[in-house]
Scaffold this active site. Structure first.
Site, mmCIF file in Angstrom:
data_model
loop_
_atom_site.group_PDB
_atom_site.id
_atom_site.type_symbol
_atom_site.label_atom_id
_atom_site.label_comp_id
_atom_site.label_asym_id
_atom_site.label_seq_id
_atom_site.Cartn_x
_atom_site.Cartn_y
_atom_site.Cartn_z
ATOM 1 N N ASP A 1 37.424 50.816 34.927
ATOM 2 C CA ASP A 1 37.302 49.693 33.988
ATOM 3 C C ASP A 1 36.476 50.046 32.759
ATOM 4 O O ASP A 1 35.789 51.066 32.725
ATOM 5 C CB ASP A 1 36.726 48.455 34.705
ATOM 6 C CG ASP A 1 35.502 48.777 35.553
ATOM 7 O OD1 ASP A 1 34.850 49.803 35.307
ATOM 8 O OD2 ASP A 1 35.193 47.986 36.472
ATOM 9 N N ASN B 1 29.789 39.535 43.879
ATOM 10 C CA ASN B 1 30.756 38.464 44.136
ATOM 11 C C ASN B 1 32.058 39.004 44.732
ATOM 12 O O ASN B 1 33.094 38.356 44.656
ATOM 13 C CB ASN B 1 31.038 37.689 42.841
ATOM 14 C CG ASN B 1 31.685 38.564 41.769
ATOM 15 O OD1 ASN B 1 31.945 39.742 41.990
ATOM 16 N ND2 ASN B 1 31.957 37.988 40.609
ATOM 17 N N HIS C 1 33.810 41.517 43.649
ATOM 18 C CA HIS C 1 34.797 42.096 42.743
ATOM 19 C C HIS C 1 34.903 43.601 42.987
ATOM 20 O O HIS C 1 33.961 44.237 43.453
ATOM 21 C CB HIS C 1 34.518 41.757 41.274
ATOM 22 C CG HIS C 1 33.389 42.483 40.610
ATOM 23 N ND1 HIS C 1 32.524 41.878 39.737
ATOM 24 C CD2 HIS C 1 32.994 43.776 40.666
ATOM 25 C CE1 HIS C 1 31.653 42.766 39.283
ATOM 26 N NE2 HIS C 1 31.908 43.922 39.839
ATOM 27 N N GLU D 1 37.908 40.049 39.200
ATOM 28 C CA GLU D 1 36.948 39.000 39.533
ATOM 29 C C GLU D 1 37.565 37.935 40.443
ATOM 30 O O GLU D 1 38.787 37.744 40.428
ATOM 31 C CB GLU D 1 36.487 38.310 38.243
ATOM 32 C CG GLU D 1 35.747 39.217 37.268
ATOM 33 C CD GLU D 1 34.289 39.414 37.639
ATOM 34 O OE1 GLU D 1 33.944 39.436 38.837
ATOM 35 O OE2 GLU D 1 33.482 39.544 36.711
HETATM 36 C C1 GLP Z 1 30.325 46.632 37.907
HETATM 37 C C2 GLP Z 1 31.619 47.480 37.763
HETATM 38 C C3 GLP Z 1 32.197 47.833 39.089
HETATM 39 C C4 GLP Z 1 31.050 48.227 40.013
HETATM 40 C C5 GLP Z 1 30.240 47.004 40.352
HETATM 41 C C6 GLP Z 1 28.967 47.284 41.128
HETATM 42 O O1 GLP Z 1 30.320 45.476 37.166
HETATM 43 N N1 GLP Z 1 32.650 46.911 36.964
HETATM 44 O O2 GLP Z 1 33.158 48.871 38.942
HETATM 45 O O3 GLP Z 1 31.546 48.781 41.177
HETATM 46 O O4 GLP Z 1 30.042 46.192 39.236
HETATM 47 O O5 GLP Z 1 27.881 47.560 40.302
HETATM 48 P P1 GLP Z 1 26.434 47.897 40.860
HETATM 49 O O6 GLP Z 1 26.558 49.177 41.603
HETATM 50 O O7 GLP Z 1 25.573 48.034 39.637
HETATM 51 O O8 GLP Z 1 26.009 46.774 41.740
#
Ligand code: GLP
Length: 251
Positions: free
Chosen positions: A67, A136, A138, A143
């Site tokens: 992403d 959440n 995702h 989302e």
């Molecule tokens: C982000 C990314 C995801 C990632 C997730 C976890 O927003 N878009 O690809 O896996 O959230 O992030 P974190 O490891 O900082 O909790």
């Protein structure tokens, strides 16, 4: 889905890095799907360490990141592209032209998402997809919503997700873009193998949703239960809400 629970986040990260290293040892020309986020910083640190001691080689690998933020140029320090340069690409021998990224700054998002899907297909598809997990539930930027999109698309970010990403944008949620481009659920499930890492108590509910035996578009990670080859690396805190039987969980 196979689950491995480790005492610490660092051990889970080492195991996830090990899965990537094993994949590259078995198939040096592997196509990897890669995420960003705090959790994988440690995974990439371990991979760069393994590279430095000659235990992993990226020379023939290709990478596709899952992403990117809409409106943020790849050279902008706040982009996910910059994150990857900092934490992995600049410290390994992955050739520049083997890095595949969604261009968040493009004028035509639909065209860009189509280009990305075609590029992925032309490399033969993802051999191993490494994933993080949103609080959440995702995955990528898919989302919680009334419906999910199968392929790479433009999406609106949840308020919670913008808050979680605020540190990249000077600490203010309002400065985090409202939209992103992301691989769709079908794109993610198209990977031949998936390794998801989640650590910390804030992920425990999302982790439990992944093993609930139910599919819900409000818990996008629950769709990973449809895949035959998923390995989930957790620390104790993230595994906290899994029932005991969840440890060898079959969806
Ligand atoms: C982000 C990314 C995801 C990632 C997730 C976890 O927003 N878009 O690809 O896996 O959230 O992030 P974190 O490891 O900082 O909790």
């Amino acid at each position: 889905m196979r689950v491995r629970v480790f005492h610490t986040a660092q051990e889970a990260a080492r195991a996830a890095a090990g899965a990537v290293a094993d994949q590259l040892a078995t198939k040096p020309e592997s196509v990897l799907g890669l995420p960003t986020g705090r959790t994988v910083v440690e995974v990439y640190a371990e991979l760069t360490r393994l590279y430095a001691i000659g235990e992993v080689d990226f020379a023939r690998a290709h990478t596709f990141n899952v992403d990117e933020f809409v409106g943020v140029h790849s050279e902008d320090a706040r982009s996910y592209c910059a994150f990857m340069q900092q934490h992995l690409f600049s410290q390994t021998n992955l050739p520049k032209n083997h890095v595949h990224f969604l261009d968040g700054a493009t004028a035509d998002h639909e065209l860009e998402c189509g280009r990305f899907e075609r590029e992925l297909a032309s490399t033969g598809g993802l051999d191993l997809l490494l994933l993080g997990l949103g609080n959440n539930a995702h995955v990528g930027f898919n989302e919680p919503a009334r419906s999910l999109r199968p392929r790479t698309h433009r999406t609106r970010l949840a308020a919670d997700t913008r808050r979680a990403n605020a540190s990249r944008f000077g600490g203010n949620r309002e400065d985090v873009p409202r939209e992103a481009l992301t691989m769709g659920i079908g794109t993610l499930l198209g990977a031949r193998a998936i390794c998801l890492i989640a650590t910390g108590a804030s992920k425990a509910r999302a982790v439990a949703a992944m093993f609930s035996g139910r599919l819900s578009t409000y818990q996008p990670a629950s769709f990973l239960q449809l895949h035959e080859n998923v390995e989930v690396m957790l620390d104790l805190a993230a595994a906290e809400k899994l029932p005991e039987s969840g440890f060898d969980a079959q969806p």
